[in-house]
Structures are given as C-alpha cells and as structure tokens.
Scaffold this motif. Structure first.
Motif, short mmCIF file in Angstrom:
data_model
loop_
_atom_site.label_atom_id
_atom_site.label_comp_id
_atom_site.label_asym_id
_atom_site.label_seq_id
_atom_site.Cartn_x
_atom_site.Cartn_y
_atom_site.Cartn_z
N UNK A 261 0.89 -1.27 -0.03
CA UNK A 261 0.06 -0.01 -0.05
C UNK A 261 0.79 1.47 -0.08
N UNK A 262 1.96 1.18 -0.30
CA UNK A 262 3.21 2.22 -0.43
C UNK A 262 2.92 2.93 1.09
N UNK A 263 3.02 2.30 2.16
CA UNK A 263 2.91 3.27 3.57
C UNK A 263 4.38 2.84 4.06
N UNK A 264 5.17 3.91 4.60
CA UNK A 264 6.47 3.71 5.07
C UNK A 264 6.31 3.03 6.55
N UNK A 265 6.98 2.41 6.86
CA UNK A 265 7.22 1.87 8.20
C UNK A 265 8.20 2.53 9.04
N UNK A 266 7.84 2.99 10.08
CA UNK A 266 8.92 3.60 10.86
C UNK A 266 9.03 2.73 12.27
N UNK A 267 10.24 2.21 12.51
CA UNK A 267 10.48 1.39 13.68
C UNK A 267 10.87 2.34 14.77
N UNK A 268 10.27 2.49 15.91
CA UNK A 268 10.95 3.13 17.19
C UNK A 268 11.56 2.21 17.97
N UNK A 269 12.89 2.16 17.97
CA UNK A 269 13.70 1.51 18.62
C UNK A 269 14.54 2.22 19.79
N UNK A 270 13.81 3.23 20.23
CA UNK A 270 14.65 4.32 20.95
C UNK A 270 14.87 3.61 22.37
N UNK A 271 13.98 2.77 22.96
CA UNK A 271 14.54 2.00 24.42
C UNK A 271 15.15 0.82 24.03
N UNK A 272 15.02 0.35 23.03
CA UNK A 272 15.67 -1.10 23.07
C UNK A 272 16.70 -1.31 21.98
N UNK A 273 17.16 -0.40 21.21
CA UNK A 273 18.08 -0.48 20.38
C UNK A 273 19.61 -0.45 21.15
N UNK A 274 20.48 -0.75 20.19
CA UNK A 274 21.95 -0.75 20.95
C UNK A 274 22.11 -2.06 21.54
N UNK A 275 21.70 -3.19 21.30
CA UNK A 275 22.04 -4.44 21.57
C UNK A 275 21.06 -5.13 22.67
N UNK A 276 20.00 -4.54 23.34
CA UNK A 276 19.19 -5.24 24.19
C UNK A 276 18.56 -6.25 23.84
N UNK A 277 18.12 -6.22 22.50
CA UNK A 277 17.49 -7.50 21.99
C UNK A 277 18.51 -8.78 21.69
N UNK A 278 19.75 -8.39 21.79
CA UNK A 278 20.63 -9.42 21.23
C UNK A 278 21.20 -9.08 19.77
N UNK A 279 20.42 -8.09 19.41
CA UNK A 279 20.86 -7.62 17.99
C UNK A 279 21.22 -6.06 18.14
N UNK A 280 21.91 -5.54 17.18
CA UNK A 280 22.18 -4.08 17.27
C UNK A 280 20.94 -3.44 17.42
N UNK A 281 19.70 -3.57 16.56
CA UNK A 281 18.62 -3.19 16.47
C UNK A 281 17.34 -4.07 16.63
#
Length: 459
Positions: A261-281
């Motif tokens: 549908x040509x909709x942009x996907x914004x992922x808010x990884x502000x609290x969990x980015x930089x490794x908290x998931x075991x991945x960079x993001x």
C-alpha cells in the motif's frame, strides 16, 4: 478526580508514585537528608505525572548499580533504558573527556569528523539500505523528524499507530502514542492518527485460540484500505513498557502490507536499540527492515543525551525542508559517546552475550512461573523481560497491589525495576551484567515472590 481513580488511570507507562505503599516505604528508608532533598525537589521542579513526587535521591551510579543518598545500593534493572553499558563505562567516559578537550561543540553550519564517523558507523551496523542519518538531542525529537520526513515522502499526513504504545511526550509524539495518560487535558492533537490493537498473545479482545498474532497485522491492512491516505505505520519492534514480543510472521506480514500500500514503516527502537534484544536493533531479530529507524537512549552510553533517525538513500529528498535543525545536531560529545558505545558492544561481544543471557533468564523465569501461581505470563527477548502478575490465572485479573508490593520488597533487598500497566514487572538490566550478578538479582526476585505470595495468601 479522586486519588483512587487517578491512580488507576495512570497505571500505564510507569509505576504509580502517589500510593500509600510508596509513602510507607519512603518513611521506613529515608533519613533527614533525603527527605530534605525530596522537599527541595518538590518546591523547585514543575510537578508532573510519574515524576513527582520522586522515589528517592541518588548520590552515585557505577556499573550496574545506583546508590541513594543514604548509601543504599540497588542493581538497576530499569535505568530509563539508557544503561546498556551501565553507568560510567570507562571507555565511554574517556572518549567523552578527550572530545571535550578537543572540540566540545560544533555549530550547526559546520561538520566534524567525530559526527561523520558516528553516522558512518550507524549505517554500517544498520545494514541493508539504512544508510542516511540525522542526529537529535533526544528520542522524542527523532520521532518528530521521522513523521515530518514520512509526510514529505508520501504526501500523506495520516498515521497508523498502536494502542498502548509510547513514542515520547511532545505534542506530536503523544498524538501518535497510544497511552491516554499522556493526552489527558491536552485538547486537539495532530490530526489523522488511527490506532489499531497491538499484537498481544496473553490478553486482549483479539487473541487467537492457537496463540498466533498475525491477525493483528491484518487489522492494519483493513484500516489502510478503509481510511485511505495513510502515509506511515509507526511501532516499536518489541513494545518496551510491558514487553510484548510479536512473532516473525507478524512483522513479515506488516512489511508486506506496508509495501503493498506504499505506506512507510517507522520502527521506534529508542528504548531497545543498541543491543538489548541481542541484535544491534530489535527489528533485526525479526528479519525485516524499516523505512525509517528511530534510536536513542542507550546510544549515548548512559552518559550523553543522543538520538538518531536512520533512513534509506532513496528518501534523501527533503533537501529544502529543515527536518530537525537542532542546535546540537552534530554534537561532537554525543557522537563520541555513541561511537564509544558501539565500540564497547563490539569489543566485549555483548550481542552474543545477551543472546546467551536471554536463554538463562527465560529458564529461570519459567521455573518461577511454575512455582508461583501469582505469575500469569513470562515474555521477553534478550535482556528485556516482563513478569505479569495476576490475582486470578483463570481470569487474568491484574494484581496491582501485589506488583507494587514486589517493587518495594525488591528495592529493600537491593533490586530496582519498573512496573508497567500496574501489574507487569519489567526487567531490563545493563548488557554488561555478569552471570553472577544476574543470578543474584533473580534470587532477590524469587525471595520477594515467596514473601509477597505468602502475604497475599497465594498457594
């Protein structure tokens, strides 16, 4: 609004700080110096929900530990999500000191090598097509920039977000956020926001008998087709507050719908980015790529406020629009902290460590669930976990008083964490935590569960 109604209403993003239990704990723990500091704080700062009155006052923070003015130390499993590397990491501290001595500030009309290197490194670890960066002093500001860019690219101003989500506290951020406590009394907000239910497998009106959550993604397509003019879908890859972890199938379906549908996907990884998931993001754990990625908090190494928006080269089209225009847009100090943070995560192999820790924490928490009937659900990823307390496993009734009692008992024993939605205990320790420290913290948690279960007459 009376106190009882008020407390119930504000059981959302954080724990309630105006209850009798909070007052009783403070009276038992605090000496005159702390009481004096809290009074001075209340007299000079503008009061706001979840911040006033404060819980305590701090005099030090080091590694995984915070220490209050009485000298009591707590393992910090909260940290407002900035403490991926704990507090005062020597590498980050040293790099910031060196940067302050060399170039403490860069006026916006100039660039500097530290900022360029930081942006280049973010593009490297983001992978895929995410290679264009814009910095800002905080996560809320990045959300605003992302929404502006999405409007410019798509020509559509309408946004779909999730109920119960949190994307910051500014007017544009609370417009797309899903927690009502931030919108109370604010009047008309940003127009064109539609909200859909978040993917919830433990409770919720749309839960599936087989435990699948893909139908939540289908709801997005329904709204896009019915509403029309949708430009963007914004969400956290994993909801941070009460920790909802969607399936890979959910995110694959979301990506397909947005592309269709040509909709942009914004992922808010502000609290969990930089490794908290075991991945960079966090989105990398689900094998998808957003059109715009928002990061912050832990990016500054628990030392400097720092955030970034990362997008694709093909969206580098708003050259005549000031998307951010922040005074500290290319902060040498913030970028030095971010570069050092990424360096430490790589050098100490923290991503792999977090994945190993995730298995250990999951096993421990599942054993506690078998042992204590008050635990209704365990969910998490990496070093981000939720323990949902219920007074009735059958009806999944939220155990508000019990969760609050757990908080103060654990604080007394030296463990600090966050309570979300009134009954969900969120455990998010620094990524540098040792296995011995992790085990010690979970032992405190188990001891508190045992005590609280007896006090509330759970079997």
């Amino acid at each position: 609004m009376n106190a009882a109604i008020d407390n119930k209403h504000h059981r959302c993003e954080g724990d309630v700080n105006t209850t009798e239990a909070r007052e009783n704990w403070q009276q038992k723990r605090q000496h005159k110096q702390t009481q004096s500091l809290l009074e001075r704080d209340a007299n000079v700062f503008l009061h706001q929900s979840m911040s006033t009155p404060c819980l305590n006052s701090l005099q030090a923070a080091d590694g995984i530990t915070i220490t209050d003015s009485c000298g009591h130390s707590y393992m910090d499993f909260h940290g407002n999500n900035v403490h991926q590397l704990g507090y005062g990491h020597p590498v980050v501290t040293q790099k910031v000191i060196e940067q302050i001595a060399k170039l403490p500030f860069s006026p916006r009309r100039f660039t500097n090598e530290t900022a360029i290197e930081c942006a280049e490194k973010l593009a490297e670890i983001s992978g895929g097509e995410l290679n264009r960066v814009l910095f800002a002093p905080g996560g809320t500001s990045v959300i605003g920039m992302a929404l502006k860019l999405a409007r410019y690219i798509t020509g559509n101003y309408k946004v779909v977000s999730l109920w119960d989500s949190f994307h910051g506290a500014s007017l544009d951020a609370i417009s797309v956020g899903g927690e009502a406590c931030f919108r109370e009394g604010m009047g008309p907000l940003m127009a064109g926001v539609e909200r859909i239910p978040p993917p919830v497998t433990y409770r919720g009106a749309l839960t599936s008998p087989d435990g699948s959550d893909v139908h939540y993604a289908d709801y997005l397509e329904y709204v896009i087709e019915k509403e029309g003019g949708i430009g963007v879908f914004i969400a956290e890859a994993v909801r941070n507050t009460d920790v909802q972890v969607p399936s890979k199938a959910y995110w694959k379906r979301i990506r397909e719908i947005c592309d269709k549908h040509n909709v942009l996907l914004i992922i808010d990884d502000i609290p969990n980015g930089m490794g908290r998931s075991g991945f960079w993001f966090t989105h990398q754990a689900f094998a998808i790529e957003p059109d715009i990625l928002c990061i912050g908090k832990g990016l500054g190494g628990g030392l400097v406020p720092m955030a970034a928006m990362i997008t694709k080269d093909k969206y580098n089209t708003a050259t005549q629009v000031s998307l951010g225009h922040y005074t500290h847009e290319k902060s040498p100090i913030g970028c030095a902290a971010a570069l050092a943070t990424m360096h430490v995560i790589e050098q100490e192999n923290l991503l792999s460590k977090v994945q190993d820790d995730s298995v250990f924490v999951k096993q421990r928490l599942l054993k506690l669930k078998e042992q204590f009937s008050i635990i209704g659900d365990i969910r998490g990823i990496g070093l981000l976990w939720a323990v949902e307390l219920v007074s009735s496993p059958l009806h999944k009734t939220r155990a508000f008083d019990e969760a609050e009692a757990m908080l103060y008992e654990c604080l007394t024993q030296g463990l600090s964490f966050k309570v979300s939605q009134g009954n969900v205990i969120q455990l998010s320790p620094p990524l540098i935590i040792t296995r011995e420290q992790l085990n010690q913290a979970l032992n405190i948690f188990e001891n508190a569960l045992n005590k609280i279960s007896k006090e509330f007459n759970y079997v």
